[in-house]
Design an enzyme around this catalytic site. Sequence first.
Site, PDB file in Angstrom:
ATOM      1  N   GLY A 256      -3.478  57.775   1.651  1.00  0.00           N
ATOM      2  CA  GLY A 256      -2.723  56.482   1.644  1.00  0.00           C
ATOM      3  C   GLY A 256      -2.950  55.717   0.632  1.00  0.00           C
ATOM      4  N   GLN A 257      -2.800  54.429   0.665  1.00  0.00           N
ATOM      5  CA  GLN A 257      -2.722  53.449  -0.493  1.00  0.00           C
ATOM      6  C   GLN A 257      -4.452  53.198  -0.653  1.00  0.00           C
ATOM      7  OE1 GLN A 257      -1.334  49.465   0.140  1.00  0.00           O
ATOM      8  NE2 GLN A 257      -1.633  49.077  -1.934  1.00  0.00           N
TER       9      GLN A 257
ATOM     10  N   TYR B 229       1.717  46.169  15.464  1.00  0.00           N
ATOM     11  CA  TYR B 229       0.666  46.253  14.538  1.00  0.00           C
ATOM     12  C   TYR B 229      -0.460  45.522  14.779  1.00  0.00           C
ATOM     13  CZ  TYR B 229      -1.605  46.750   9.919  1.00  0.00           C
ATOM     14  OH  TYR B 229      -2.565  46.830   8.893  1.00  0.00           O
TER      15      TYR B 229
ATOM     16  N   LYS C  47      -4.202  46.072  16.099  1.00  0.00           N
ATOM     17  CA  LYS C  47      -5.519  46.050  15.544  1.00  0.00           C
ATOM     18  C   LYS C  47      -6.377  45.183  16.126  1.00  0.00           C
ATOM     19  CE  LYS C  47      -4.863  48.200  11.538  1.00  0.00           C
ATOM     20  NZ  LYS C  47      -5.626  49.350  11.173  1.00  0.00           N
TER      21      LYS C  47
END
Length: 312
Positions: A13-14, A144, A148
């Site tokens: 991923g990033q 999201y 988190k």
Amino acid sequence: MIKEKILVIGASGQIGVELTLALRKIYGNANVVASDLREENDLLKGSGPYVSMDVMNKEMLHVQVIRQNITQIYLLAAILSATGEKNPNLAWSINMQSLLNVLDIAKEEKIHKVYWPSSVAVFGPTSPKQNCPQQTIIEPTTVYGISKYAGEFWCNYYYQRWGLDVRSIRYPGLISYKSAPGGGTTDYAVEIFHDALEEKRYECFLQEDTYLPMMYMPDAIRATIELMEAPEEKIRIRTAYNISGMSFSPKEIASEIKKHIPAFTISYQPDYRQQIADSWPQSIDDSVARSDWGWREDYDLERMTRDMFENL
Ligand code: NAD
Ligand code: AKB
């Protein structure tokens, strides 16, 4: 001294690509095992071991941890904010179950350190907009953000109950040139550079005055490694640390880009991501991370923009 063997989950991923490469520099290529749902990654090819694996498959994860003699796990696999709003059940399931799988196995196999990132997305519309503090009202409105926030408390729980050394940072939106971002609300701040170079224009999905907390990837990688290498007694926050790099709006980054590409123009076509961005703080107070483990950012908007154009 323990010989560290690190497993990075979500390595394609990033963040994963750059973090894996940075960890390989410190610990040696063979001692950092990259893993991801994706079959392979061109940027990681040839630099060390790579395992294609679904973190939701707990048995397979457990086998890898034992087989590879893993001592530290970095869990980066997740569904980010914008993709999460399109498929809330999937986001909740992946974001929570991946973490619980890792925490359980880490506890059982005596893994001595786990890293799992949180996000500024834990904050919601009732949190302070400016210099949002470490401890404040936290009422996230995206799936999201909810995942988190719940995840932060699971990390804290495993630390308090079983002494598992889990560490976490609430990253701001991250800007990088190596690996593309994966479905977040702050992705515009990466896309804008690519479109500026390729088309000299960018249509932004957020309004011009939408300020958000952001950070350049080299700062985020350094913060992660500094947190993980800090002596245990310095880590007083066992949910996740606020850290701050810079804050800017689409209009501000566009005018910084114009200094490098004078013909660049920007237009605005806000979509569903505007509501997500509006629910987050505009800037973050990271004084606790500064005093606990000495966090300090290197990049502001001007320096980051220069570096992005030098590297893209
Ligand atoms: P990304 O979407 O770019 O990468 C996630 C990686 O996880 C992908 O390569 C994907 O293939 C992999 N993955 C997804 N599901 C998987 C599964 N079931 N098993 C194994 N691998 C799986 O995300 P990123 O931007 O690199 O973010 C990494 C972490 O940092 C996430 O927890 C994210 O919430 C957090 N974070 C990122 C940012 C940001 O701006 N990039 C900001 C705050 C927090
Ligand atoms: C996103 O926009 O979802 C991420 C984040 C701030 O967590 N970049």
